[in-house]
Design a protein around this motif. Structure first.
Motif: not given
Ligand SMILES: Nc1nc2c(c(=O)[nH]1)N[C@H]1C(S)=C(S)[C@@H](COP(=O)(O)OP(=O)(O)OC[C@H]3O[C@@H](n4cnc5c(=O)[nH]c(N)nc54)[C@H](O)[C@@H]3O)O[C@H]1N2
Ligand SMILES: Nc1nc2c(c(=O)[nH]1)N[C@H]1C(S)=C(S)[C@@H](COP(=O)(O)OP(=O)(O)OC[C@H]3O[C@@H](n4cnc5c(=O)[nH]c(N)nc54)[C@H](O)[C@@H]3O)O[C@H]1N2
Ligand code: SF4
Ligand code: SF4
Ligand code: SF4
Ligand code: SF4
Ligand code: SF4
Ligand SMILES: [Mo]
Lengths: 269, 265, 908
Positions: C97-103, C210-213, C245-246, C651-657
């Motif tokens: 999992y993409f910890r920096e995203y998940v937390v 296919a995950s991470g920065p 997976l962020g 066009r891409i939802l939640y793109n703040r993420a």
């Protein structure tokens, strides 16, 4: 000087959607070709013919859990959209006694529907079984290479409809470069069974519609060494001349020596 | 990975779309052509007038029948004349149609023209084109994509020519002519056809029958002097030969292996 | 789509098909995208060709999609949740999992209540819904999304729950998930899905890489997932996987929900559903008497749904125009109420029981397309009358020909204009509104839906009596042209209306009351102010006028900045009193003088005071003067300027993420939107799905409400806590976490729980809708159904066209060579397929593309049937849906078309 155009149809990009087949019929108002279930994979239209000018072939191999169709090692299910090859040396064109079949300014081979009288000779002169005589109409039909659209500067309907770029339409020379690059890429990726079918080394002298397929091209009904019927022209006429000579000679000699004797011997039996 | 050598055994090639008229035309046209040749030969050898006249009539009638036969086989008969908008030496059918046109005119002239010299000149023209009529149909089949025909491109013109000669001779004989030339030519044709029949491999049943009727059978009849029987057999064989070759062509087109791999399987 | 709605906030695809081209891996599962979304599939191919993305297809059959993929895994139909559960476990246990995203971005760290008990401990059943909420969540009665969840997870929960960012707390979502999925192992996948362990692990590794920065992966699904009794939870599992997976809100990531009919997304946004109002506003229930109680029940204190009051009031103004006033709750009472299950299957069963007189079928062919079609055809025979509007005479229109003598339903057929024969919009699978121009006139008597509806509405209004029950009909605004689709789109977008002001008939000056447009005063205090002003209640007068006398008061609209105009006009009016026409005229001039009817900018302008009207708030923005759905000048990576995507062309939802908590991109390669400190706003390749000027470091205080309560680093703005919900505290009927249940008909025992099938699902079992038992020796094979590229759904649009019909002329059953030899059939022969409901004939298509699998130590065979055939058209065949059962998945009430049991025999 018009550009010489062509088709490069790449089976590794084809999703077998048949949009090309349908778009062709729509644009050219080609009638239905029968409603027969074939049992040959998803192909129920069978082959190119008088009422199918684009035809998508479905070749089934073996499947293996884990392997998708793009696995280089294994060809499980391949699709390839077939079409009139628009031969450099076109048997149909050479054979046509009415001159109905012509070579267009784009290098395509085109049947002029207002001239064809349905003699059927082109049918037996196509090494690829493309052109055929439509019983309900009497004339011969095949892919027109969308001559009408090309004259307007448009892309042929089939290529236009293709969603994946499997059918590339454009400058023949350009396309051949593209194809070479594509093959290199695929081989580099390990897909060594990918190969280009374009019978340049044969008497057909290459085609304006050429194909990239996986595995033996024969399983896509693409002959390994096609021959334009014209190669038989000389031997056949020589034979005819010889035969004519012999017949003439024999007749003359026959009558010269035995010709007068006719009335004398009236052998009844 | 299993690689089927064919596409679900679907034929690669299209079979000929020709209907019965075509083989019949091949036969009639060939016989007519050969007849006109015999006519010329007889005419110069000074053989009896009747034979010459009959030969010319046979040629004329044959030519007269050929046209309609050809036209009725077209998908668009009303467009027959489009055949004459171009002359294409590389197209046996184009050559054939033009030949038939000239032949038809010449045979007509040879019979109908007022003065004898004119008729004779016309007859010579008919004879010349008749030679083509007797043989070109072999070229017509040979110069195609149909494997069986193409393989025999060098053979068919000779085969058809001999068969045409045989039928012309037979027709005259059936008219009652007892000419030595006809007799020897009949023998020659039958002999050649027998040899041809013997030489030909992979024959369809119909080809076998046709071969027998054109070669051995008339040959034997002739040996025993049975001219009319020989003539009848020859004519039948000659017609059957054309039909058999076209049918065999269809079968050949239906087999994808030869067309795909250039070898039977 | 509550699966996505509850997890992420909106029930729509989070991404655009074009964006798939940016993915590094694409998992296509429960969809045959190449076959059913061939045009969109070009971007999957582009991803493969351009970035060497790995394409994975998981499907019982080797389809045209598998043929274009790098990897193909066959699985037992109905075992998807085991597969996805194992993927989640893999990610958790292998720490992929993409910890920096998940937390920061998900609720992984949120602490749950002590009294929650998991399926692991209750044999496959969760402790009651009350216990699903966050610890310390005092909010009561979190409402269930049900169909509303189609759109938004509007569930309410405390915005600032207790969190443990170390993810160590035994009751934090992360740890609860670890325990919940502990038994979803690769071994279980091998045992129950039929996928060899090492093959699964290979694929798990490929996709989770296919995950991470630097990398992202996307998931594409369609009805291969939804049409199960566990459909919603399956999609939940996919959303959880992507959150871990962020991969949500980032380029090349997301979940591509591939929708069905060309505008099916549109018909959930502006719903053809019985329990939702446009823009996913809940349909009031019978105990929500007045507007206040409705708003109180459904409006969230924090997050976007705080604005619910503005949206419902504006919708009512669009429906009822001037008749909708503060005093009469803007006509809220006129809205229909939910009184029970009037879902699709609910009313079909009622019909079968003779409880319905008539049915209007527009653009549907249930006689072929709907499960247990035999029952549905019989139900049609119980009607007094049936209206069918279609392009062609469908099996539904001609159902009576089965038994002309028994059936006395009167059938009316209206030929319909097709999409090329009328203007309008499609809302496509990625929420993109695209305008369509009429290309040709409809043939003969064919009419468009709009024309039909407008005419029908006029007739109905003309029939309205003075009876109270007709009040809504009388109030309904219906001044449409015969056929002007743009006019309707304008209403959907919304416009300004000004607050009514009453000029008493009595002569003498009376200053028009002006309400500045921005005043957010609530209906309530406005009322009191009125009262104190001794302002007579217009509603009473209105009621009087309904009874005929006395003469109508002049109702004026006033808007800020036009006081003078108002005054003047008011004057004119006073003098003009008595002269009706002059009055009307003057009133009109006034309205326009006040910019009444002027379009809004977007839903940000909507008000709760009746000064705005809007037909569907999420679409608001599509017609701010120009018809943006008709925009045809694409630019940039996401083709902005072509059509209009809701909301606000994002066009891409939640793109703040797509940016780190600090507002900067995770990486150059995956940059999408980011915070521009100089401009003090969010900028990038897409319109930020976030408040434009809200800084990353913005921290709300507990007295903030609505969007202001959402922190600057909380991308999931529809949720009260702004987080992605790995755990769904409320809004779902069957559980806060996905759990595997076997299909309603299955010969396999649930390998995980004593509970065999989804306890919340409705089997609707009855004599004419029977089920096989699980297991059932009579039906040894697994049956699943699907589509072919060559046909469209029930076939009305494809079996009637020669060019399509000839491509697939006959119904066939795809079976493995093994099953073929077991049943003694060879390719092309006729077979008979039988289920507990019915029996049909089809040709056998024997192929290794439909493999037999090893499941539970047994060899299981699957039968695949495309369902496009019926009795009409150029090519005909048996109706596959005669084999299916009517059933309802708990959240969206969809039936189970994928994964049931059948028998297959050679048909002599
Ligand atoms: N050409 C064409 N395109 C269409 C349509 C059409 O009819 N024809 N219909 C449109 C509509 S209305 C819709 S809803 C969409 C539907 O689009 P899809 O969902 O792609 O359509 P299906 O073919 O029904 O199902 C997709 C795949 O699910 C697989 N499947 C079956 N059971 C299971 C299972 O248990 N698990 C998994 N993982 N896969 C399973 C099937 O083998 C099939 O390959 O397509 C739309 N597009
Ligand atoms: N076994 C099985 N059953 C299934 C499915 C499955 O996967 N398996 N899939 C389900 C799914 S996802 C769906 S969407 C349904 C589809 O099932 P249905 O919607 O019942 O079938 P369609 O053929 O799509 O019906 C659409 C009809 O609308 C008509 N039409 C087209 N355009 C217009 C128009 O502009 N106006 C009007 N009035 N009519 C128009 C068409 O002619 C067609 O007859 O099938 C469902 N049934
Ligand atoms: S493929 Fe056949 S029809 Fe086409 S050009 Fe070549 S010979 Fe003619
Ligand atoms: S059928 Fe038509 S096109 Fe073909 S050869 Fe004859 S005339 Fe030419
Ligand atoms: S080029 Fe035109 S005629 Fe030829 S196949 Fe394509 S669409 Fe048909
Ligand atoms: S349109 Fe393109 S992708 Fe579809 S079948 Fe034809 S060639 Fe293949
Ligand atoms: S039919 Fe229309 S919506 Fe479906 S794939 Fe083709 S273009 Fe897209
Ligand atoms: Mo659908």
């Amino acid at each position: 000087m018009n550009r010489i155009t062509g088709f490069f149809t790449d089976a590794t990009l084809c999703i077998g959607c048949k949009a090309c087949e349908v778009a062709c019929k729509e644009w050219n108002e080609v009638p239905a070709d029968g409603y027969e279930f074939s049992g040959n994979s998803y192909d129920n239209t069978g082959a190119l013919g008088h009422s199918t000018w684009r035809h998508v072939k479905f070749v089934e191999g073996e499947t293996s859990i884990g392997a998708g169709g793009m696995m280089p090692e294994l060809m499980s299910w391949a699709f390839s959209s077939d079409v009139c090859k628009h031969c450099e040396n076109a048997g149909c064109l050479e054979s046509c006694p009415t001159g109905s079949i012509i070579r267009t300014e784009f290098g395509g081979v085109y049947i002029q529907p207002d001239i064809c009288n349905g003699c059927g000779y082109c049918v037996v002169n196509c090494p690829f079984g493309v052109v055929d005589r439509r019983p309900t109409d009497g004339r011969a039909f095949k892919c027109t290479f969308c001559y009408d659209r090309q004259k307007e500067g448009d892309t042929p309907a089939c290529a236009k409809a293709c969603p994946t770029g499997s059918i590339l339409f454009g400058d023949l020379e350009q396309l051949e470069k593209v194809a070479d690059a594509r093959i290199e890429k695929l081989h580099a990726a390990g897909m060594t069974d990918a190969n280009i079918w374009n019978p340049k080394e044969t008497s057909v002298g290459g085609t304006h519609a050429f194909f990239l397929v996986r595995g033996d091209a024969a399983q896509y009904n693409l002959p390994a060494k096609p021959e334009v019927p014209l190669t038989a022209l000389k031997p056949a006429w020589n034979a005819a001349a010889a035969a004519a000579g012999v017949i003439f000679g024999a007749a003359v000699l026959g009558f010269a020596f035995a010709g007068r004797s006719g009335r004398k011997w009236k052998i009844e039996n | 990975m299993t690689t089927p050598a064919t596409y679900y055994n679907q034929p690669l090639l299209k079979p000929p779309v020709w209907t019965w008229e075509v083989p019949v035309y091949f036969f009639v046209g060939g016989a007519a052509g050969a007849a006109s040749v015999l006519g010329v030969a007889a005419q110069f050898s000074g053989a009896d007038e009747e034979l010459v006249r009959d030969a010319r009539w046979i040629a004329l009638i044959g030519a007269a029948v050929s046209g309609p036969l050809l036209i009725s086989d077209l998908g668009r008969p009303e467009r027959f004349l489009n055949m004459l908008r171009v002359f294409k030496p590389q197209s046996p059918m184009s050559v054939g149609v033009w030949t038939l046109a000239v032949f038809g005119g010449a045979t007509a002239g040879a019979v109908l023209l007022p003065y004898k010299p004119l008729r004779s000149i016309s007859a010579v023209a008919a004879g010349a084109t008749g030679l083509v009529m007797a043989t070109y149909t072999g070229v017509l089949l040979g110069v195609t994509a149909i494997p069986l025909w193409k393989e025999h491109a060098h053979f068919l013109p000779v085969h058809f020519g001999a068969s045409a000669l045989g039928s012309a001779v037979s027709l005259l004989e059936l008219r009652g002519h007892r000419n030595g030339a006809l007799r020897s030519l009949g023998f020659a044709a039958a002999t050649f056809e027998s040899a041809a029949d013997f030489a030909l491999e992979q024959k369809t049943p119909m080809l076998k029958i046709a071969g027998a009727l054109s070669g051995p059978v008339p040959f034997l009849f002739r040996l025993f002097g049975k001219r009319k029987a020989a003539a009848a057999a020859t004519l039948l064989g000659s017609l059957l030969t054309r039909i058999a070759w076209i049918e065999a062509g269809k079968a050949s087109a239906a087999d994808p292996h030869v067309a795909l791999h250039g070898s039977g399987a | 789509m509550p699966g996505l709605g509850t997890t992420l906030g909106r029930g729509g695809a989070t991404t655009a098909q074009q964006d798939l081209a940016n993915a590094d891996a694409i998992l296509i599962m429960g969809s045959s995208m190449a076959e059913n979304h061939p045009v969109g599939f070009q971007w999957v191919i582009e991803a493969r060709e351009k970035n060497g993305a790995k394409i994975i297809h998981v499907d019982p059959r080797f389809t045209r999609t598998s043929a274009m993929s790098d990897y193909w895994l066959p699985l037992r139909a109905g075992s998807d949740l085991i597969f996805l559960g194992a993927m989640i476990r893999y990610v958790l246990e292998e720490e992929r999992y993409f910890r920096e995203y998940v937390v920061p971005y998900t609720n992984a760290s949120v602490i749950l209540r002590e009294d929650f008990v998991d399926t692991e401990d209750l044999g496959g059943i969760f402790s009651p819904a009350e216990t699903w909420k966050y610890a310390g969540d005092d909010e009561s009665g979190a409402f269930d999304s049900g169909h509303r969840g189609e759109g938004q997870g509007t569930a309410r929960t405390t915005a600032y729950p207790e969190r443990d960012n170390t993810l160590q707390h035994p009751r934090c979502v992360f740890q609860v998930m670890r325990r919940h999925f502990a038994r979803y192992t690769p071994e279980l996948v091998e045992q129950s899905c039929g996928i060899p362990r090492e093959k699964f692990l290979e694929i798990a590794n490929v996709f989770t890489s296919a995950s991470g920065p630097e990398k992202t992966g996307a998931i594409c699904y369609a009805v291969g997932w939804t049409q199960h009794s566990t459909g919603v939870q399956t999609i939940r599992a996919a959303a959880i996987l992507q959150l871990l997976l962020g991969n949500i809100g980032r380029p090349g990531g997301g979940i591509m929900a591939l929708r069905g009919h060309a505008s099916i997304q549109g018909s959930t946004d502006i719903p053809t559903l019985y329990d939702v109002l446009p823009g996913y506003l809940p349909m009031p229930t019978s105990n929500e008497r007045d507007l206040a109680s409705y708003i109180d029940k459904h409006r969230a204190q924090k997050g976007w749904w705080y604005n619910l009051d503005k949206y419902i009031v504006s919708l009512l103004k669009a429906y009822y125009g001037d008749a909708a006033t503060r005093e009469n709750d803007f006509g809220f009472e006129w809205l229909p109420r939910l009184t029970g299950d009037h879902s699709y299957f609910g009313y079909w069963l009622d019909m079968a029981d003779g409880k319905l007189d008539g049915l209007v079928v527009m653009g549907q062919n249930p006689a072929v397309g709907s499960p247990n079609a035999k029952l549905e055809r019989a139900a049609l025979g119980k009607l007094k009358w049936l209206v069918v509007r279609d392009l062609v005479e469908t099996e539904t229109a001609l159902f009576w020909e089965d038994a002309p003598d028994e059936i006395d339903t009167e059938v009316f057929f209206f030929p319909a204009a097709s999409h090329v024969e009328k203007d309008g919009t499609f809302t496509n699978t990625q929420r993109l509104l695209q305008w369509r121009e009429k290309a040709v006139n409809p043939p003969g008597e064919a009419r468009s839906e709009l024309q039909f509806m407008v005419a029908l509405g006029r007739r109905l209004k003309a029939m309205a009596t003075d009876a109270p029950r007709d009040a809504a009909l009388r109030a309904l605004t219906w001044e449409y042209a015969d056929e002007d689709a743009e006019e309707v789109l304008k209403e959907i977008h919304g416009w300004r209306v000004s607050p009514p002001v009453i000029l008493s008939e009595a002569k003498g000056p009376l200053p028009p009351r002006v309400i500045p447009r921005d005043s957010a005063e609530s209906p309530a205090d406005e009322q009191s102010r009125r009262a104190s002003a001794g302002d007579p209640s217009p509603s009473s007068r209105l009621r009087m006028t309904e009874e005929g006398a006395p003469p109508p008061p002049v109702i004026l609209s006033v808007s800020e900045g036009s006081q003078n105009a108002t005054a003047v006009a008011a004057e004119t009016l006073h003098s003009a009193q008595g002269d009706g026409d002059a009055t009307a005229v003057a009133a009109e001039t006034l309205r326009s003088a006040q910019g009444d009817g002027a379009p809004l900018r977007h839903f940000g302008d909507l008000k709760n005071d009746g000064t705005t009207a809007c037909g569907c708030w999420i679409y608001s923005g599509v017609f701010d003067g120009e018809n943006k759905a008709n925009a045809r000048a694409p630019h940039g990576r996401y083709a902005h300027g072509w059509g209009y995507a809701w909301p606000l062309d994002r066009r891409i939802l939640y793109n703040r993420a797509s940016a780190r908590p600090d507002g900067q991109p995770w990486s150059e390669r995956k940059a999408l939107v980011w915070w521009d400190e100089a401009k003090r706003e969010w900028v990038g390749h897409d319109v930020a799905d976030f408040t434009r000027g809200k800084a990353p470091d913005y921290k709300p205080t507990s007295d903030h409400g609505g969007d202001e309560a959402i922190a600057g680093d909380a991308p999931f703005i529809m949720h009260p806590d702004g987080l992605g919900w790995l755990w769904v505290p409320s809004g779902l009927k069957d559980g806060p976490l996905p759990a595997h249940y076997e299909p309603l008909e299955s010969n396999i025992r649930n390998p995980l729980y004593a509970q065999q099938s989804n306890p919340a699902a409705n089997r609707m079992e009855r004599p004419d809708n029977p089920y096989a038992s699980s297991p059932d020796a009579r039906f040894p094979y697994v049956l699943t159904t699907y589509r072919l590229t060559e046909h469209h759904t029930a076939g009305g649009m494809s079996r009637t066209l020669s060019h399509l019909a000839e491509l697939q002329p006959e119904l066939f059953a795809e079976i493995s060579p093994e099953l073929a030899s077991e049943a003694g059939v060879s390719n092309g022969e006729m077979v008979r397929i039988t289920t507990a409901r019915g029996s049909i004939r089809a040709r056998a298509l024997v192929t290794t593309r439909m493999p037999s699998l090893d499941v539970d130590g047994e060899r299981i065979h699957q039968v695949g049937l495309p369902y496009h055939w019926g009795g009409r058209g150029l090519v005909t065949g048996d109706v596959v849906n005669d084999l299916l059962a009517i059933s309802e998945e708990p959240n969206v009430k969809i039936f189970e078309s994928k994964g049931l049991t059948c028998n297959l025999t050679r048909d002599m």
